[in-house]
Scaffold this motif. Sequence first.
Motif, PDB file in Angstrom:
ATOM      1  N   PHE A 259     -18.689  -9.879 -20.756  1.00 38.05           N
ATOM      2  CA  PHE A 259     -18.384  -8.800 -19.611  1.00 38.05           C
ATOM      3  C   PHE A 259     -19.273  -7.718 -20.134  1.00 38.05           C
ATOM      4  O   PHE A 259     -18.358  -7.390 -21.260  1.00 38.05           O
ATOM      5  CB  PHE A 259     -17.543  -8.170 -18.228  1.00 38.05           C
ATOM      6  CG  PHE A 259     -17.603  -7.341 -17.720  1.00 38.05           C
ATOM      7  CD1 PHE A 259     -18.164  -8.141 -16.324  1.00 38.05           C
ATOM      8  CD2 PHE A 259     -17.098  -6.071 -17.455  1.00 38.05           C
ATOM      9  CE1 PHE A 259     -18.957  -6.915 -15.252  1.00 38.05           C
ATOM     10  CE2 PHE A 259     -17.908  -5.576 -16.905  1.00 38.05           C
ATOM     11  CZ  PHE A 259     -18.647  -5.952 -15.421  1.00 38.05           C
ATOM     12  N   GLN A 260     -19.974  -6.862 -19.774  1.00 38.89           N
ATOM     13  CA  GLN A 260     -20.661  -5.887 -19.830  1.00 38.89           C
ATOM     14  C   GLN A 260     -21.580  -5.571 -18.429  1.00 38.89           C
ATOM     15  O   GLN A 260     -22.621  -5.834 -17.878  1.00 38.89           O
ATOM     16  CB  GLN A 260     -21.782  -6.046 -21.274  1.00 38.89           C
ATOM     17  CG  GLN A 260     -21.247  -6.134 -22.240  1.00 38.89           C
ATOM     18  CD  GLN A 260     -22.761  -6.656 -23.327  1.00 38.89           C
ATOM     19  OE1 GLN A 260     -23.903  -6.787 -23.271  1.00 38.89           O
ATOM     20  NE2 GLN A 260     -22.523  -5.644 -24.507  1.00 38.89           N
ATOM     21  N   VAL A 261     -21.464  -4.065 -18.271  1.00 33.05           N
ATOM     22  CA  VAL A 261     -22.259  -3.485 -16.985  1.00 33.05           C
ATOM     23  C   VAL A 261     -22.916  -3.417 -17.025  1.00 33.05           C
ATOM     24  O   VAL A 261     -23.892  -3.726 -15.736  1.00 33.05           O
ATOM     25  CB  VAL A 261     -21.275  -2.087 -16.490  1.00 33.05           C
ATOM     26  CG1 VAL A 261     -22.428  -1.214 -15.562  1.00 33.05           C
ATOM     27  CG2 VAL A 261     -20.133  -1.845 -16.958  1.00 33.05           C
ATOM     28  N   ASN A 262     -24.181  -3.148 -18.212  1.00 31.09           N
ATOM     29  CA  ASN A 262     -25.473  -3.284 -18.170  1.00 31.09           C
ATOM     30  C   ASN A 262     -25.827  -5.088 -17.838  1.00 31.09           C
ATOM     31  O   ASN A 262     -27.200  -4.838 -17.976  1.00 31.09           O
ATOM     32  CB  ASN A 262     -26.103  -2.859 -19.783  1.00 31.09           C
ATOM     33  CG  ASN A 262     -25.968  -2.150 -19.796  1.00 31.09           C
ATOM     34  OD1 ASN A 262     -26.114  -0.893 -19.128  1.00 31.09           O
ATOM     35  ND2 ASN A 262     -25.675  -1.495 -20.669  1.00 31.09           N
ATOM     36  N   ASP A 263     -25.878  -6.075 -17.749  1.00 27.85           N
ATOM     37  CA  ASP A 263     -25.474  -7.176 -17.187  1.00 27.85           C
ATOM     38  C   ASP A 263     -25.628  -7.343 -16.016  1.00 27.85           C
ATOM     39  O   ASP A 263     -26.005  -8.484 -15.432  1.00 27.85           O
ATOM     40  CB  ASP A 263     -24.714  -8.715 -17.939  1.00 27.85           C
ATOM     41  CG  ASP A 263     -24.719  -8.486 -19.825  1.00 27.85           C
ATOM     42  OD1 ASP A 263     -26.042  -8.054 -20.464  1.00 27.85           O
ATOM     43  OD2 ASP A 263     -24.342  -8.791 -20.415  1.00 27.85           O
ATOM     44  N   ALA A 264     -25.399  -6.671 -15.666  1.00 31.06           N
ATOM     45  CA  ALA A 264     -25.251  -7.216 -13.934  1.00 31.06           C
ATOM     46  C   ALA A 264     -26.285  -7.243 -13.014  1.00 31.06           C
ATOM     47  O   ALA A 264     -27.162  -5.329 -13.486  1.00 31.06           O
ATOM     48  CB  ALA A 264     -24.488  -5.400 -13.224  1.00 31.06           C
ATOM     49  N   LYS A 265     -26.460  -7.656 -11.946  1.00 32.03           N
ATOM     50  CA  LYS A 265     -28.305  -7.771 -11.628  1.00 32.03           C
ATOM     51  C   LYS A 265     -28.348  -6.724 -10.512  1.00 32.03           C
ATOM     52  O   LYS A 265     -27.338  -5.905  -9.676  1.00 32.03           O
ATOM     53  CB  LYS A 265     -28.629  -8.748 -11.100  1.00 32.03           C
ATOM     54  CG  LYS A 265     -28.391  -9.825 -12.197  1.00 32.03           C
ATOM     55  CD  LYS A 265     -28.476 -11.214 -11.565  1.00 32.03           C
ATOM     56  CE  LYS A 265     -28.569 -12.623 -12.884  1.00 32.03           C
ATOM     57  NZ  LYS A 265     -28.611 -13.979 -11.786  1.00 32.03           N
ATOM     58  N   CYS A 266     -29.276  -5.781 -10.639  1.00 32.89           N
ATOM     59  CA  CYS A 266     -29.222  -5.237  -9.240  1.00 32.89           C
ATOM     60  C   CYS A 266     -31.141  -5.310  -8.673  1.00 32.89           C
ATOM     61  O   CYS A 266     -31.700  -5.652  -9.495  1.00 32.89           O
ATOM     62  CB  CYS A 266     -29.795  -3.434  -9.776  1.00 32.89           C
ATOM     63  SG  CYS A 266     -28.388  -3.193 -10.207  1.00 32.89           S
ATOM     64  N   TYR A 267     -31.434  -4.804  -7.310  1.00 29.91           N
ATOM     65  CA  TYR A 267     -31.796  -5.128  -7.047  1.00 29.91           C
ATOM     66  C   TYR A 267     -32.490  -4.466  -6.936  1.00 29.91           C
ATOM     67  O   TYR A 267     -34.873  -4.989  -6.813  1.00 29.91           O
ATOM     68  CB  TYR A 267     -31.703  -5.509  -5.602  1.00 29.91           C
ATOM     69  CG  TYR A 267     -32.975  -5.229  -4.089  1.00 29.91           C
ATOM     70  CD1 TYR A 267     -33.559  -6.628  -3.791  1.00 29.91           C
ATOM     71  CD2 TYR A 267     -33.567  -3.945  -3.536  1.00 29.91           C
ATOM     72  CE1 TYR A 267     -34.725  -6.576  -3.132  1.00 29.91           C
ATOM     73  CE2 TYR A 267     -34.970  -3.928  -2.782  1.00 29.91           C
ATOM     74  CZ  TYR A 267     -35.435  -5.462  -2.960  1.00 29.91           C
ATOM     75  OH  TYR A 267     -36.625  -5.389  -2.189  1.00 29.91           O
ATOM     76  N   CYS A 268     -33.138  -3.021  -7.374  1.00 31.87           N
ATOM     77  CA  CYS A 268     -34.396  -2.456  -7.569  1.00 31.87           C
ATOM     78  C   CYS A 268     -34.840  -2.361  -9.113  1.00 31.87           C
ATOM     79  O   CYS A 268     -35.938  -2.395  -9.080  1.00 31.87           O
ATOM     80  CB  CYS A 268     -34.078  -1.100  -8.181  1.00 31.87           C
ATOM     81  SG  CYS A 268     -32.288  -0.580  -9.417  1.00 31.87           S
ATOM     82  N   PHE A 269     -34.052  -3.439  -9.901  1.00 25.86           N
ATOM     83  CA  PHE A 269     -34.486  -3.971 -11.175  1.00 25.86           C
ATOM     84  C   PHE A 269     -35.843  -5.444 -10.420  1.00 25.86           C
ATOM     85  O   PHE A 269     -37.052  -5.486 -11.218  1.00 25.86           O
ATOM     86  CB  PHE A 269     -33.904  -3.866 -12.333  1.00 25.86           C
ATOM     87  CG  PHE A 269     -33.621  -3.434 -12.690  1.00 25.86           C
ATOM     88  CD1 PHE A 269     -34.195  -3.041 -13.551  1.00 25.86           C
ATOM     89  CD2 PHE A 269     -32.358  -2.585 -12.367  1.00 25.86           C
ATOM     90  CE1 PHE A 269     -33.281  -1.983 -14.937  1.00 25.86           C
ATOM     91  CE2 PHE A 269     -31.662  -1.229 -13.195  1.00 25.86           C
ATOM     92  CZ  PHE A 269     -32.423  -1.209 -14.423  1.00 25.86           C
ATOM     93  N   THR A 270     -35.964  -5.769  -9.699  1.00 27.82           N
ATOM     94  CA  THR A 270     -36.129  -7.542  -9.277  1.00 27.82           C
ATOM     95  C   THR A 270     -37.432  -6.334  -8.181  1.00 27.82           C
ATOM     96  O   THR A 270     -38.443  -7.721  -8.119  1.00 27.82           O
ATOM     97  CB  THR A 270     -35.479  -7.883  -7.520  1.00 27.82           C
ATOM     98  OG1 THR A 270     -35.355  -7.531  -7.522  1.00 27.82           O
ATOM     99  CG2 THR A 270     -33.532  -8.241  -9.012  1.00 27.82           C
ATOM    100  N   VAL A 271     -37.494  -5.636  -7.984  1.00 21.25           N
ATOM    101  CA  VAL A 271     -39.034  -4.995  -7.207  1.00 21.25           C
ATOM    102  C   VAL A 271     -39.294  -3.781  -8.179  1.00 21.25           C
ATOM    103  O   VAL A 271     -40.724  -3.309  -7.850  1.00 21.25           O
ATOM    104  CB  VAL A 271     -38.871  -4.497  -6.082  1.00 21.25           C
ATOM    105  CG1 VAL A 271     -38.008  -5.935  -5.169  1.00 21.25           C
ATOM    106  CG2 VAL A 271     -37.332  -3.600  -5.879  1.00 21.25           C
ATOM    107  N   ASN A 272     -39.071  -3.806  -9.318  1.00 23.73           N
ATOM    108  CA  ASN A 272     -39.775  -2.929 -10.676  1.00 23.73           C
ATOM    109  C   ASN A 272     -39.350  -1.400  -9.585  1.00 23.73           C
ATOM    110  O   ASN A 272     -40.492  -0.132 -10.049  1.00 23.73           O
ATOM    111  CB  ASN A 272     -41.111  -3.057  -9.989  1.00 23.73           C
ATOM    112  CG  ASN A 272     -41.566  -2.234 -11.598  1.00 23.73           C
ATOM    113  OD1 ASN A 272     -41.198  -1.894 -12.524  1.00 23.73           O
ATOM    114  ND2 ASN A 272     -43.289  -2.100 -11.522  1.00 23.73           N
TER     115      ASN A 272
END
Length: 335
Positions: A259-272
């Motif tokens: 597990f790495q926190v940086n691998d977590a998916k965030c909505y903001c990245f999906t919409v740039n």
Amino acid sequence: MVASMEPTRAEIIRGVPVHCALRGCGQAMRGKQRGLYKFSRATADIDEFWSHSWHTSAWMKFFTAWYLNCGVIAAAFGMVGAAPGCILHAVGALPATVDNSFCKSQWSVLIGVTFYCLSFMFWRVRKLVFLDFLCINQEDEGLKAEAMLSIGAILKSSASMRFWCVFELASFLRSRLKEEHLSIRPNLMGPVLLIGKAGLMVLLVAWPHLLQVFAGSDEIMGSTLSLSAGLLPCFLCLVYVGRRFCCSLDTLQQQLGKFQVNDAKCYCFTVNHVDDKTGERILCDRDIMMKCIGIWFGSATDFEHLVRGHVRTTLLRELTNPFICTGKSSWPLVL
């Protein structure tokens, strides 16, 4: 503000009765039912926090939440209904329904199953849960912003948690550092147990009639054949679901192991980081999450070690526990 785990104001912490969250076969979990914010109310204590993750099967969450909240009540009603059926047949008030040496009456089974199913379908669980789609006003951007700032306070006010994501798990762990027990329930638990219960009910109802079908054989052979015919379909379903559970368990423990926190998916990245409706730039969820984790746990690395160690070990212990459905815990999570 988020890291302080204090609400913007007391009224922003809200809960909704379980029966409202589950209505329409969990339509709120699937984002298909609006206008239920009016059923939520301000509260200082929330019984369960239900995270709204779009990456998890809404149907799995619905069945598990449904079973965990209604299963015990339904079983109690089933027992209450079965007892009078047995007594009334014993005193001769109800006639025999079948005629074989193994079973003379099915009244207790029929009445018990009826009570069980009706209570499962119509019992209104009134304990309060937090489900963001219902407890956050989706039509008011100001209230939505307040709720997001107060998410730590909402988790701190919750007695237990289901269907977590990384940030909410971090908040919940932070608010309960003195707790000793972490109990985990798999999303597949609801479907597995419901299929098992349904199979058992079908078998109990059909068994005397299957015995009559195999009446030409001797009693022991007829009983064995009828039992096998009733159990086989249910057994195949349970095998299929059980295989899925084992595969998901293996995948999950491997993911938590690295597990790495940086691998977590965030909505903001999906919409740039751009609002698709207004075109304006939006805040980065990951930045907020990382800063809060740093304040709560010292660093993202310390939090990752907690997840890889304590959470992963407890997960393996809990999910391989044969008494998973009856174990007591301080704060149950459902994956």
